[in-house]
Design a protein around this motif. Structure first.
Motif, PDB file in Angstrom:
ATOM      1  N   THR A 172      82.355   8.618 113.724  1.00 38.31           N
ATOM      2  CA  THR A 172      82.784   8.830 112.340  1.00 38.31           C
ATOM      3  C   THR A 172      81.696   8.477 111.327  1.00 38.31           C
ATOM      4  O   THR A 172      81.545   9.165 110.316  1.00 38.31           O
TER       5      THR A 172
ATOM      6  N   LEU B 169      85.146  16.031 116.025  1.00 40.57           N
ATOM      7  CA  LEU B 169      86.397  15.278 116.073  1.00 40.57           C
ATOM      8  C   LEU B 169      86.362  14.027 115.212  1.00 40.57           C
ATOM      9  O   LEU B 169      87.204  13.148 115.372  1.00 40.57           O
TER      10      LEU B 169
ATOM     11  N   ALA C 134      87.853  12.239 110.021  1.00 39.11           N
ATOM     12  CA  ALA C 134      88.944  11.518 109.361  1.00 39.11           C
ATOM     13  C   ALA C 134      88.482  10.552 108.275  1.00 39.11           C
ATOM     14  O   ALA C 134      89.046  10.529 107.175  1.00 39.11           O
TER      15      ALA C 134
ATOM     16  N   GLU D  13      91.956  16.481 114.593  1.00 40.88           N
ATOM     17  CA  GLU D  13      92.562  15.302 113.982  1.00 40.88           C
ATOM     18  C   GLU D  13      93.673  15.721 113.033  1.00 40.88           C
ATOM     19  O   GLU D  13      93.692  16.843 112.533  1.00 40.88           O
TER      20      GLU D  13
ATOM     21  N   TRP E  12      93.380  17.476 109.370  1.00 41.38           N
ATOM     22  CA  TRP E  12      93.252  18.914 109.114  1.00 41.38           C
ATOM     23  C   TRP E  12      94.535  19.510 108.555  1.00 41.38           C
ATOM     24  O   TRP E  12      94.522  20.608 107.991  1.00 41.38           O
TER      25      TRP E  12
ATOM     26  N   GLN F 177      98.420  19.073 115.515  1.00 40.52           N
ATOM     27  CA  GLN F 177      99.015  17.923 114.845  1.00 40.52           C
ATOM     28  C   GLN F 177      99.451  18.247 113.423  1.00 40.52           C
ATOM     29  O   GLN F 177      98.888  19.100 112.767  1.00 40.52           O
TER      30      GLN F 177
ATOM     31  N   GLN G 225      87.211   8.714 121.467  1.00 40.64           N
ATOM     32  CA  GLN G 225      87.455   9.658 120.376  1.00 40.64           C
ATOM     33  C   GLN G 225      88.408   9.118 119.315  1.00 40.64           C
ATOM     34  O   GLN G 225      88.890   9.864 118.467  1.00 40.64           O
ATOM     35  N   SER G 226      88.689   7.824 119.361  1.00 45.87           N
ATOM     36  CA  SER G 226      89.429   7.081 118.345  1.00 45.87           C
ATOM     37  C   SER G 226      90.635   7.839 117.806  1.00 45.87           C
ATOM     38  O   SER G 226      91.565   8.137 118.537  1.00 45.87           O
ATOM     39  N   ARG G 227      90.614   8.159 116.535  1.00 42.68           N
ATOM     40  CA  ARG G 227      91.795   8.720 115.873  1.00 42.68           C
ATOM     41  C   ARG G 227      92.233  10.053 116.464  1.00 42.68           C
ATOM     42  O   ARG G 227      93.421  10.337 116.553  1.00 42.68           O
ATOM     43  N   SER G 228      91.275  10.869 116.834  1.00 43.93           N
ATOM     44  CA  SER G 228      91.625  12.158 117.413  1.00 43.93           C
ATOM     45  C   SER G 228      92.446  11.971 118.673  1.00 43.93           C
ATOM     46  O   SER G 228      93.497  12.597 118.851  1.00 43.93           O
TER      47      SER G 228
ATOM     48  N   GLY H 101      95.979  10.496 118.018  1.00 41.50           N
ATOM     49  CA  GLY H 101      96.913  11.496 117.504  1.00 41.50           C
ATOM     50  C   GLY H 101      97.406  12.437 118.584  1.00 41.50           C
ATOM     51  O   GLY H 101      98.595  12.783 118.630  1.00 41.50           O
TER      52      GLY H 101
END
Length: 443
Positions: free
Chosen positions: A128, A151, A154, A173, A176, A189, A218-221, A224
């Protein structure tokens, strides 16, 4: 720990029929229909061109001086951000190929509103902070907008929205579907909701307990997508255990297989790249595991088959775009564009390249609709008013005005028993026999 949910609602009967791109203004729409779209004979594709002679859309912008960032009398500078390195770099290696092929196709027909599209790119290194630096650098360099094949948007999304910067890219993510300036297709999502589609697919094959494995870099992606699949499966009465994290190059696939075995799962969902899936799946088979259904979130391309097909027999892959087996003029055009302008992609049927090609087409449409002297605000307003975007037939019809809605329909393909081809799994509830369509949860 297993958790389950109740039965979900039945899938809808159908979607609306496919149509070509709608224009916001009736006068512009009628003019476009009179003039049509210019065909590129070599590629067999129709490309959005300037609405020359349409008063409300403006004429060609060639030679016109404008104040917008990145716009000169002859060119529009556009920024591309994607992970050319880092933990997901291998999975996105062909994103740039798809973007460059679509831009080259547009430039070969005179550009957009008479201006050549000039691409400048940066590597976000798969994180990020890297995306934030790359986006800042491109905006300082004076790009009109961004194509984000990554990705890791965010943390920067709010600022890009406040600054009114148009962004198009892959929907990895939830952001979008939360920002009016961000355009995509096939979004998995939406804020606070999932869809029943994936649960319907697993339930069709008798799944009762599913193990989810995700790329934890890929953390937040990834978070989710885990939530999305978990909710979808539970809506159909399928129990879902706590997800299993996997770090490519660090986590042992055999350890992941042992965790899956301990869960006694009869279904497997891999929320990982096409390159990361084979080590996990082959380790599971070595451990003696069998699944009623194994579903991957990516991997639908010929490169995947060539490298891993023999060990991936029976694995299903979801896709939001046209099937590579379709007899589609738009698909033929994509392949020719890649052959002509992205020779590094030796096999054209690649989901990352096609997805990047589609989102670039979406960005170019926004530029076209912004008129002879494009502004960022006109780009966003006019593209957001398009209610039936389909990238010339590469994706199901998408209402870009409803950007908070998740995609309801997907196709599923499955690696055949010899590992040599993808077979299409007949659909349920869609407008054609290849689509699976569910309903939205939490609406």
């Amino acid at each position: 720990m297993w958790r389950t949910g109740g039965d979900g609602p039945d899938p809808p009967d159908s979607l609306s029929a496919f149509r070509h791109s709608q224009r916001r203004d009736v006068t512009v729409l009628s003019c476009l229909r009179r003039r049509g779209r210019a065909a590129v004979a070599a590629a067999g594709v129709v490309i959005p061109l300037a609405v020359a002679g349409c008063a409300s859309a403006g004429s060609s912008g060639a030679g016109v001086s404008c104040d917008s960032p990145g716009v000169t009398p002859t060119e529009v500078k556009v920024g591309l951000v994607y992970p050319d390195s880092g933990p997901v770099g291998a999975g996105f290696r062909y994103a740039r190929s798809g973007v460059e092929a679509r831009i080259a196709l547009a430039n070969a027909s005179g550009g957009v509103n008479g201006r050549k599209i000039v691409l400048e790119w940066r590597d976000d290194q798969g994180n990020t902070s890297g995306f934030a630096r790359a986006a800042d650098d491109l905006l300082r360099a004076g790009v009109f907008g961004l194509i984000a094949e990554t990705l890791f948007v965010a943390d920067t999304a709010d600022r890009l929205d406040k600054e009114g910067v148009p962004v198009a890219g892959v929907p990895g993510e939830a952001v979008w579907t939360q920002h009016r300036n961000m355009f995509t297709f096939g979004s998995l999502q939406a804020a606070g909701s999932s869809v029943t589609t994936f649960g319907l697919y697993l339930r069709r094959f008798g799944a009762t307990r599913a193990a989810l494995v995700f790329n934890d870099t890929q953390s937040r992606s990834a978070e989710g997508l885990v939530r999305l699949f978990t909710d979808s499966l539970r809506s159909q009465g399928i129990a879902v255990a706590d997800p299993i994290g996997y770090t490519p190059g660090i986590t042992s696939p055999d350890r992941v297989a042992a965790q899956i075995k301990a869960l006694d799962a009869d279904a497997f969902v891999g929320i990982v790249s096409g390159e990361d899936l084979p080590p996990i799946y082959t380790a599971a088979k070595r451990a003696g595991l069998t699944f009623k259904v194994a579903l991957a979130s990516s991997g639908y391309d010929t490169q995947f088959l060539a490298r891993h097909g023999a060990s991936m027999a029976g694995v299903s892959v979801l896709t939001p775009h046209v099937l590579f087996t379709a007899d589609s003029p738009a698909l033929h055009a994509y392949r020719q564009a890649v052959i002509d302008h992205a020779p590094e992609l030796d096999q054209t049927d690649n989901e990352i390249a096609l997805g990047a090609y589609i989102t670039t087409d979406e960005f170019l449409l926004g530029l076209e609709l912004a008129g002879a002297c494009p502004t960022r605000a006109a780009f966003i307003d006019n593209l957001r008013a398009v209610r039936d975007y389909d990238a010339g037939g590469l994706i199901p019809t998408t209402d870009l005005s409803r950007f908070g809605d998740p995609n309801l329909c997907y196709s599923f393909v499955r690696v055949n028993q010899t590992g040599t081809a993808f077979e299409v799994v007949p659909g349920v509830g869609g407008p054609d026999p290849h689509q699976w369509c569910g309903t939205r949860l939490g609406a």
